[in-house]
Design an enzyme around this catalytic site. Structure first.
Site, PDB file in Angstrom:
ATOM      1  N   SER A 153      -9.739   1.844  -5.436  1.00 41.17           N
ATOM      2  CA  SER A 153      -8.785   2.338  -6.665  1.00 41.17           C
ATOM      3  C   SER A 153      -9.299   1.631  -7.875  1.00 41.17           C
ATOM      4  O   SER A 153     -10.098   0.595  -8.068  1.00 41.17           O
ATOM      5  CB  SER A 153      -7.262   1.905  -6.582  1.00 41.17           C
ATOM      6  OG  SER A 153      -6.545   2.137  -7.741  1.00 41.17           O
ATOM      7  N   TYR A 162      -4.537  -6.176  -8.293  1.00 38.70           N
ATOM      8  CA  TYR A 162      -4.980  -4.996  -7.333  1.00 38.70           C
ATOM      9  C   TYR A 162      -6.117  -4.518  -7.611  1.00 38.70           C
ATOM     10  O   TYR A 162      -7.229  -4.540  -6.932  1.00 38.70           O
ATOM     11  CB  TYR A 162      -3.889  -4.269  -7.090  1.00 38.70           C
ATOM     12  CG  TYR A 162      -3.845  -2.716  -6.525  1.00 38.70           C
ATOM     13  CD1 TYR A 162      -4.092  -2.702  -5.054  1.00 38.70           C
ATOM     14  CD2 TYR A 162      -4.142  -1.696  -7.222  1.00 38.70           C
ATOM     15  CE1 TYR A 162      -4.460  -1.648  -4.298  1.00 38.70           C
ATOM     16  CE2 TYR A 162      -4.751  -0.483  -6.724  1.00 38.70           C
ATOM     17  CZ  TYR A 162      -4.560  -0.629  -5.251  1.00 38.70           C
ATOM     18  OH  TYR A 162      -4.830   0.481  -4.473  1.00 38.70           O
ATOM     19  N   ALA A 164      -8.811  -5.564  -9.670  1.00 43.75           N
ATOM     20  CA  ALA A 164      -9.844  -6.492  -9.624  1.00 43.75           C
ATOM     21  C   ALA A 164     -10.478  -6.676  -8.119  1.00 43.75           C
ATOM     22  O   ALA A 164     -11.473  -6.863  -7.772  1.00 43.75           O
ATOM     23  CB  ALA A 164      -9.401  -7.876 -10.187  1.00 43.75           C
ATOM     24  N   SER A 165      -9.300  -7.176  -7.103  1.00 48.00           N
ATOM     25  CA  SER A 165      -9.711  -7.100  -5.533  1.00 48.00           C
ATOM     26  C   SER A 165     -10.214  -6.107  -5.075  1.00 48.00           C
ATOM     27  O   SER A 165     -11.118  -5.791  -4.306  1.00 48.00           O
ATOM     28  CB  SER A 165      -8.668  -7.447  -4.900  1.00 48.00           C
ATOM     29  OG  SER A 165      -7.383  -6.486  -4.927  1.00 48.00           O
ATOM     30  N   ILE A 195      -2.247   9.529  -5.618  1.00 45.73           N
ATOM     31  CA  ILE A 195      -1.667  10.101  -4.395  1.00 45.73           C
ATOM     32  C   ILE A 195      -0.459   9.669  -4.129  1.00 45.73           C
ATOM     33  O   ILE A 195       0.062   8.555  -3.966  1.00 45.73           O
ATOM     34  CB  ILE A 195      -2.730   9.921  -3.075  1.00 45.73           C
ATOM     35  CG1 ILE A 195      -3.959  10.639  -3.382  1.00 45.73           C
ATOM     36  CG2 ILE A 195      -1.888  10.662  -2.013  1.00 45.73           C
ATOM     37  CD1 ILE A 195      -4.770  10.780  -2.160  1.00 45.73           C
ATOM     38  N   THR A 197       2.604   8.696  -2.022  1.00 45.64           N
ATOM     39  CA  THR A 197       2.709   8.291  -0.695  1.00 45.64           C
ATOM     40  C   THR A 197       4.080   7.389  -0.887  1.00 45.64           C
ATOM     41  O   THR A 197       4.150   6.518  -0.051  1.00 45.64           O
ATOM     42  CB  THR A 197       1.319   7.359  -0.120  1.00 45.64           C
ATOM     43  OG1 THR A 197       1.422   6.157  -1.069  1.00 45.64           O
ATOM     44  CG2 THR A 197       0.460   7.936  -0.182  1.00 45.64           C
TER      45      THR A 197
END
Length: 251
Positions: A153, A162, A164-165, A195, A197
């Site tokens: 992502s 999130y 960066a990882s 998306i 989910t």
């Protein structure tokens, strides 16, 4: 004599509406046996107490498509989890020839409010665990050909740890494409874009749909189609790529 089905290990298959579940259903139909890694406490922390509802039905659906299915619960935050997962998969199904990294820890926070604890947890699960799983995959591969596909992502603004990882994950997978090529392993990254989910509110869904040139949001099936291709003989020559399968939203 019937040829044995190849084995794929898919991480992050904890929810029936997730991308990983869509990938699992497609690969089962393609003729793969499946090891499904999940960790219910993580899914419930992000999506609520009913996050894993219907997981047994997913396993049944995969089995109805002819797949042997091995659920493998494991906390990917723990450094030893990768080796333990592969030991269990080899004992239950045999050596995997495909690894699909579809797990993620994702708690929104930005530049000024991200804690060190959450930053480290995102990197432990999204990045370090992925590297260790790739490492174990390469060490145990028993065929002359293997496939690695990771889901990434580029959502970083307001979601710093999130994004960066996941960015670090991209670099690891692309490095694997060159470092592991002598083993017959290809490695690619897919960015599926937004998306739904189960995490989108109606306003978020409306906003993101408005940004899509196609006029619709992506689905797990859209991502599963590309994973299926990359794991097939037709996708063997694609290696070391970050592929955007997002309907043009990033263009």
């Amino acid at each position: 004599m019937t040829e044995p089905r190849p084995v794929a290990l898919i991480t992050g298959v904890g929810r029936t509406v997730g991308i990983a579940a869509g990938i699992a259903l497609r690969l089962a139909a393609d003729g793969w046996d499946l090891a499904l890694n999940y960790w219910t406490p993580a899914d419930r922390s992000i999506f609520g107490d009913s996050a894993d509802a219907g997981l047994g039905d997913l396993v049944s659906a995969l089995e109805s498509l002819g797949a042997a299915v091995l659920p493998v619960p494991a906390d990917l935050e723990l450094p030893d989890s990768a080796s333990e997962i592969f030991r269990e998969v080899q004992a239950g199904l045999g050596s995997p020839s495909a690894l699909v990294l579809s797990h993620a820890w994702d708690i929104d926070s930005g530049m000024l409010d991200t804690s060190v604890e959450q930053f480290d947890k995102h990197f432990a699960i999204n990045t370090r665990a992925s590297w260790l799983l790739i490492q174990q995959f390469a060490k145990q591969l028993e065929t002359d050909e293997g496939r690695i596909v990771a889901i990434t992502s580029d959502h970083t603004v307001g979601n710093l740890p999130y994004g960066a990882s996941k960015g670090a994950l991209d670099r690891i997978v692309i490095a694997a494409a060159k470092e592991l090529a002598h083993l017959g392993i290809s490695a690619n990254v897919i960015n599926p874009g937004p998306i739904d989910t189960g995490w989108m509110t109606p306003s978020v869904r409306e906003h993101l749909t408005g940004l899509q040139p196609t006029g619709r949001l992506g689905t797990p099936d859209d991502t599963a189609d590309l994973v299926s291709f990359l794991l097939s003989a037709h996708g063997a020559w694609i290696n070391g790529q970050l592929l955007k399968s997002d309907g043009g939203v990033s263009s």
